[in-house]
Scaffold this active site. Structure first.
Site, PDB file in Angstrom:
ATOM      1  N   VAL A 159      29.328  30.005  31.645  1.00 58.65           N
ATOM      2  CA  VAL A 159      29.678  31.286  32.262  1.00 58.65           C
ATOM      3  C   VAL A 159      29.348  32.362  31.234  1.00 58.65           C
ATOM      4  O   VAL A 159      29.882  32.358  30.120  1.00 58.65           O
ATOM      5  CB  VAL A 159      31.180  31.325  32.642  1.00 58.65           C
ATOM      6  CG1 VAL A 159      31.560  32.713  33.139  1.00 58.65           C
ATOM      7  CG2 VAL A 159      31.483  30.268  33.690  1.00 58.65           C
ATOM      8  N   LYS A 216      53.646   4.419  25.246  1.00 53.49           N
ATOM      9  CA  LYS A 216      54.408   5.182  24.246  1.00 53.49           C
ATOM     10  C   LYS A 216      55.868   5.267  24.687  1.00 53.49           C
ATOM     11  O   LYS A 216      56.171   5.767  25.772  1.00 53.49           O
ATOM     12  CB  LYS A 216      53.801   6.589  24.136  1.00 53.49           C
ATOM     13  CG  LYS A 216      54.629   7.547  23.294  1.00 53.49           C
ATOM     14  CD  LYS A 216      53.947   8.903  23.178  1.00 53.49           C
ATOM     15  CE  LYS A 216      54.861   9.918  22.531  1.00 53.49           C
ATOM     16  NZ  LYS A 216      54.277  11.269  22.516  1.00 53.49           N
ATOM     17  N   GLU A 231      46.160  13.168  22.214  1.00 49.64           N
ATOM     18  CA  GLU A 231      46.089  11.781  22.661  1.00 49.64           C
ATOM     19  C   GLU A 231      47.455  11.170  22.918  1.00 49.64           C
ATOM     20  O   GLU A 231      47.565   9.986  23.151  1.00 49.64           O
ATOM     21  CB  GLU A 231      45.318  10.982  21.604  1.00 49.64           C
ATOM     22  CG  GLU A 231      43.988  11.651  21.287  1.00 49.64           C
ATOM     23  CD  GLU A 231      42.966  10.755  20.642  1.00 49.64           C
ATOM     24  OE1 GLU A 231      43.327  10.056  19.690  1.00 49.64           O
ATOM     25  OE2 GLU A 231      41.818  10.752  21.110  1.00 49.64           O
ATOM     26  N   THR A 282      40.662  18.304  29.575  1.00 51.24           N
ATOM     27  CA  THR A 282      41.702  17.593  30.340  1.00 51.24           C
ATOM     28  C   THR A 282      42.409  18.546  31.300  1.00 51.24           C
ATOM     29  O   THR A 282      42.731  18.176  32.435  1.00 51.24           O
ATOM     30  CB  THR A 282      42.743  16.953  29.393  1.00 51.24           C
ATOM     31  OG1 THR A 282      42.081  16.505  28.228  1.00 51.24           O
ATOM     32  CG2 THR A 282      43.451  15.802  30.045  1.00 51.24           C
ATOM     33  N   ALA A 283      42.637  19.802  30.852  1.00 46.13           N
ATOM     34  CA  ALA A 283      43.372  20.751  31.700  1.00 46.13           C
ATOM     35  C   ALA A 283      42.589  21.053  32.977  1.00 46.13           C
ATOM     36  O   ALA A 283      43.143  21.016  34.085  1.00 46.13           O
ATOM     37  CB  ALA A 283      43.639  22.036  30.923  1.00 46.13           C
ATOM     38  N   GLY A 341      35.912  22.031  31.603  1.00 45.49           N
ATOM     39  CA  GLY A 341      36.027  20.606  31.958  1.00 45.49           C
ATOM     40  C   GLY A 341      36.724  19.802  30.874  1.00 45.49           C
ATOM     41  O   GLY A 341      36.365  18.654  30.604  1.00 45.49           O
ATOM     42  N   THR A 350      53.496  17.949  23.974  1.00 43.73           N
ATOM     43  CA  THR A 350      53.935  18.552  25.231  1.00 43.73           C
ATOM     44  C   THR A 350      52.841  19.327  25.969  1.00 43.73           C
ATOM     45  O   THR A 350      53.099  19.867  27.033  1.00 43.73           O
ATOM     46  CB  THR A 350      55.086  19.542  24.946  1.00 43.73           C
ATOM     47  OG1 THR A 350      54.748  20.292  23.783  1.00 43.73           O
ATOM     48  CG2 THR A 350      56.390  18.822  24.744  1.00 43.73           C
TER      49      THR A 350
HETATM   50  C1  LIG Z   1      45.410  19.311  16.729  1.00 43.68           C
HETATM   51  C2  LIG Z   1      45.792  19.172  18.178  1.00 43.68           C
HETATM   52  C3  LIG Z   1      46.514  18.063  18.602  1.00 43.68           C
HETATM   53  C4  LIG Z   1      46.900  17.949  19.943  1.00 43.68           C
HETATM   54  N1  LIG Z   1      47.676  16.883  20.343  1.00 43.68           N
HETATM   55  C5  LIG Z   1      48.109  16.835  21.613  1.00 43.68           C
HETATM   56  C6  LIG Z   1      48.907  15.752  22.070  1.00 43.68           C
HETATM   57  O1  LIG Z   1      49.227  14.821  21.337  1.00 43.68           O
HETATM   58  N2  LIG Z   1      49.309  15.751  23.366  1.00 43.68           N
HETATM   59  C7  LIG Z   1      48.959  16.745  24.230  1.00 43.68           C
HETATM   60  O2  LIG Z   1      49.382  16.709  25.396  1.00 43.68           O
HETATM   61  N3  LIG Z   1      48.152  17.742  23.837  1.00 43.68           N
HETATM   62  C8  LIG Z   1      47.742  17.818  22.567  1.00 43.68           C
HETATM   63  N4  LIG Z   1      46.922  18.845  22.189  1.00 43.68           N
HETATM   64  C9  LIG Z   1      46.475  19.794  23.197  1.00 43.68           C
HETATM   65  C10 LIG Z   1      45.339  19.182  24.008  1.00 43.68           C
HETATM   66  O3  LIG Z   1      44.255  18.900  23.155  1.00 43.68           O
HETATM   67  C11 LIG Z   1      44.893  20.129  25.099  1.00 43.68           C
HETATM   68  O4  LIG Z   1      46.002  20.638  25.792  1.00 43.68           O
HETATM   69  C12 LIG Z   1      44.029  19.397  26.109  1.00 43.68           C
HETATM   70  O5  LIG Z   1      42.977  18.731  25.486  1.00 43.68           O
HETATM   71  C13 LIG Z   1      43.486  20.344  27.131  1.00 43.68           C
HETATM   72  O6  LIG Z   1      42.514  21.193  26.554  1.00 43.68           O
HETATM   73  P1  LIG Z   1      41.812  22.230  27.488  1.00 43.68           P
HETATM   74  O7  LIG Z   1      41.262  21.504  28.652  1.00 43.68           O
HETATM   75  O8  LIG Z   1      42.729  23.361  27.752  1.00 43.68           O
HETATM   76  O9  LIG Z   1      40.646  22.820  26.565  1.00 43.68           O
HETATM   77  P2  LIG Z   1      39.286  22.141  26.026  1.00 43.68           P
HETATM   78  O10 LIG Z   1      39.371  20.688  25.890  1.00 43.68           O
HETATM   79  O11 LIG Z   1      38.922  22.931  24.817  1.00 43.68           O
HETATM   80  O12 LIG Z   1      38.220  22.437  27.173  1.00 43.68           O
HETATM   81  C14 LIG Z   1      37.639  23.707  27.345  1.00 43.68           C
HETATM   82  C15 LIG Z   1      36.523  23.594  28.362  1.00 43.68           C
HETATM   83  O13 LIG Z   1      36.065  24.899  28.666  1.00 43.68           O
HETATM   84  C16 LIG Z   1      34.645  24.887  28.690  1.00 43.68           C
HETATM   85  N5  LIG Z   1      34.167  26.245  28.437  1.00 43.68           N
HETATM   86  C17 LIG Z   1      34.540  27.108  27.458  1.00 43.68           C
HETATM   87  N6  LIG Z   1      33.859  28.251  27.584  1.00 43.68           N
HETATM   88  C18 LIG Z   1      33.044  28.118  28.659  1.00 43.68           C
HETATM   89  C19 LIG Z   1      32.078  28.947  29.292  1.00 43.68           C
HETATM   90  N7  LIG Z   1      31.787  30.166  28.850  1.00 43.68           N
HETATM   91  N8  LIG Z   1      31.432  28.463  30.369  1.00 43.68           N
HETATM   92  C20 LIG Z   1      31.681  27.230  30.847  1.00 43.68           C
HETATM   93  N9  LIG Z   1      32.575  26.415  30.299  1.00 43.68           N
HETATM   94  C21 LIG Z   1      33.243  26.845  29.216  1.00 43.68           C
HETATM   95  C22 LIG Z   1      34.269  23.880  27.608  1.00 43.68           C
HETATM   96  O14 LIG Z   1      32.953  23.399  27.785  1.00 43.68           O
HETATM   97  C23 LIG Z   1      35.311  22.804  27.885  1.00 43.68           C
HETATM   98  O15 LIG Z   1      34.852  21.960  28.927  1.00 43.68           O
HETATM   99  C24 LIG Z   1      46.509  18.959  20.865  1.00 43.68           C
HETATM  100  C25 LIG Z   1      45.742  20.039  20.440  1.00 43.68           C
HETATM  101  C26 LIG Z   1      45.383  20.171  19.105  1.00 43.68           C
HETATM  102  C27 LIG Z   1      44.587  21.374  18.668  1.00 43.68           C
END
Ligand SMILES: Cc1cc2nc3c(=O)[nH]c(=O)nc-3n(C[C@H](O)[C@H](O)[C@H](O)COP(=O)(O)OP(=O)(O)OC[C@H]3O[C@@H](n4cnc5c(N)ncnc54)[C@H](O)[C@@H]3O)c2cc1C
Length: 498
Positions: A184, A77, A48, A13-14, A11, A343
């Site tokens: 999970v 932006k 962000e 952003t992706a 849960g 990106t």
């Molecule tokens: C330093 C840094 C700066 C960034 N800056 C930017 C930016 O400026 N612009 C941009 O577009 N992107 C940026 N990003 C990337 C951005 O943060 C991510 O692409 C975005 O937040 C999406 O993350 P996500 O949803 O893939 O993963 P996460 O936010 O890590 O979410 C993972 C989810 O999986 C769940 N999960 C994991 N394991 C389990 C399990 N076993 N069972 C159930 N749930 C589970 C967690 O609870 C969580 O809800 C940056 C990343 C980093 C590291």
């Protein structure tokens, strides 16, 4: 062949972007969409800044700016201000704009001047002087013009990623997505290697026809269960860590991200309505986390402050296949190219939209999976090249980090070719036209980085008459007059509250 159920794990952003786009696409079919999110692990909570693609996402979801922006402390932006990446005189700072239709004429002049300067003419080539976004950002003006000025300007957003996740969660639930809080803990496979079901500690086994892995860097389903290999980009992207420290919001709220090169990496500065997001992205091979934190605190004037810093590790690269068996990885679970050009969410959105269309076209089979994977890999590799270019062309000599980046020969053939075409004074637009990989960024963006860094031969005495025909006073007058039609950025943010 229509599936009955999709389970999204994660849960962040992706995961919530996937839930929204899929729920909207299949709202009139009988596909059940469930999102499982761990109550213990949490989201990464950074990320962000965006590209204009995020605007396209909200447009597609029919969500107006006044509905989501105030709830997510969001600002506009117009591009990224790069500081101290080049030490060449006159090129210590440049603006990478999101270019717009309004730039039609001045963009041509920019490209013409870049060509003239490559021939050795003393002409202006900083993108700051040629694009409406740069003019607006410099004056703290927002991207929405008064109604008498009918030319839209391209823009992205800054936002609080926790609040955006919450907002998108509520929207997805409104669209019928079921939200389960649980971890999970196990994954069962069919004999053919497809995922059959997930064991969730709060509800037991959960079966589905298709699974989305949005578990962040863990990549629980795609990499850990299906064993899809990861292609690491570390040989030409050295950064693997970040330290994050928020600071109070400035009154100005500039409509731009600032990216400042530091000793072993770079720092972002992202203005939100309630605070400024700051982070230092660096390589732990060149400095410790303590050194990085001190350098960032010094930059922010927060050396004596007790505001806490957050330290993160980053895995930079991509998976070999984003869609394997009955599973698609979206977000950090599919890969991450460090955040220099913000990106990541752009790629998330592209991945989901391309997947929806490929799966739909293939009548919910894997018929188009290979073509889809090739396409997404090309997008990742093209963005990687553009980011690597920032490091490869740096002219800093103040640390081993920057010198090793400049000496690095492990760049892709496509990037090496772009730099050669530029230095050999050939037609960059023509090369770009034929190259698939270079197209992840527009030809204007390639001009912006190469000219913004001052990658030019020595000036000649002989003046190229064609380039001389660009009248900079006219360009300045045009952009200044256009910018008078745009109200102040803060005023535009306040208008969203009305
Ligand atoms: C330093 C840094 C700066 C960034 N800056 C930017 C930016 O400026 N612009 C941009 O577009 N992107 C940026 N990003 C990337 C951005 O943060 C991510 O692409 C975005 O937040 C999406 O993350 P996500 O949803 O893939 O993963 P996460 O936010 O890590 O979410 C993972 C989810 O999986 C769940 N999960 C994991 N394991 C389990 C399990 N076993 N069972 C159930 N749930 C589970 C967690 O609870 C969580 O809800 C940056 C990343 C980093 C590291």
């Amino acid at each position: 062949m229509q599936p009955k159920s999709i389970v999204i794990v994660g849960g962040g952003t992706a995961g919530w972007m996937a839930a929204n786009l899929m729920a909207k696409k299949w709202r009139n079919s009988n596909i059940d969409i469930t999102l499982v999110e761990s109550p213990d692990i949490g989201i990464i909570g950074v990320g962000e800044g965006s590209t204009p693609q995020l605007k396209a996402f909200f447009d597609k979801m029919d969500i107006a700016e006044h509905e989501w922006m105030p709830q997510c402390n969001a600002t506009y932006k117009l591009g990224i201000n790069f500081k101290n990446w080049s030490t060449k005189k006159g090129f210590e700072q440049y603006f990478h704009p999101f270019d717009s239709a309004l730039d039609l004429h001045t963009r041509k002049k920019f490209i013409l001047n870049c060509y003239g300067r490559r021939l050795g003419d003393d002409v202006k080539t900083l993108p700051n002087d040629f694009f409406i976004a740069a003019y607006l950002a410099k004056q703290n003006l927002g991207p929405h013009a008064n109604s008498n000025f009918p030319f839209p300007v391209n823009y992205g957003y800054h936002f609080d990623s926790h609040l955006l996740g919450k907002f998108l969660c509520d929207k997805a639930i409104e669209l019928g997505v079921e939200h389960i809080s649980g971890n999970v803990t196990d994954v069962a496979l069919h004999l053919n290697g497809d995922i059959e079901k997930l064991s969730v500690d709060s509800v037991g086994w959960l079966s589905a026809d298709f699974f989305i892995d949005s578990t962040g860097f863990r990549s629980l389903l795609l990499q850990n269960t299906l064993k899809v290999p990861f292609v690491n980009f570390k040989e030409n992207l050295f950064n693997n860590s970040a330290v994050i420290i928020p600071s109070p919001s400035s009154n100005k709220r500039p409509p731009q991200t600032t990216s400042t090169a530091l000793k072993n990496g770079w720092a972002w500065d992202i203005p939100l309505t309630n605070r400024t997001g700051n982070g230092y992205v660096y390589s732990s091979d060149f400095c410790s986390s303590e050194e990085a934190e001190i350098e960032l605190r010094e930059k922010l004037n927060l050396l004596d402050s007790d505001v806490e810093a957050r330290h993160l590790k980053m895995k930079v690269g991509r998976v070999e296949q984003h869609w394997a068996k009955n599973c698609l990885a979206v977000g950090l679970s599919q890969g991450f190219i460090e955040p220099l050009e913000a990106t990541a969410l752009h790629l998330v959105q592209e991945t989901i939209e391309h997947f929806i269309s490929a799966w739909d076209k293939g009548n919910f089979t894997n018929t188009h999976a290979a073509a889809f994977n090739k396409n997404i890999n090309q997008r990742f590799d093209g963005i990687r090249d553009y980011i690597v270019c920032h490091y490869k062309l740096n002219s800093r000599t103040d640390s081993e980090y920057w010198q090793q980046n400049a000496r690095n020969t492990k760049t892709s053939g496509s990037l090496a070719e772009i730099i050669n075409v530029w230095l050999n004074r050939e037609d960059l637009a023509q090369y770009w036209e034929q190259s698939t990989q270079a197209k992840s960024y527009s030809v204007v963006s390639w001009h912006c980085i190469l000219s913004g860094y001052g990658i030019f031969p020595e000036l000649n005495q002989k003046i190229n008459t064609q380039a001389m025909s660009v009248n900079m006073d006219e360009v300045h007058q045009f952009l200044s007059q256009c910018s008078r039609n745009f109200p102040d950025h803060t005023q535009q943010l306040n208008n969203l509250l009305k």
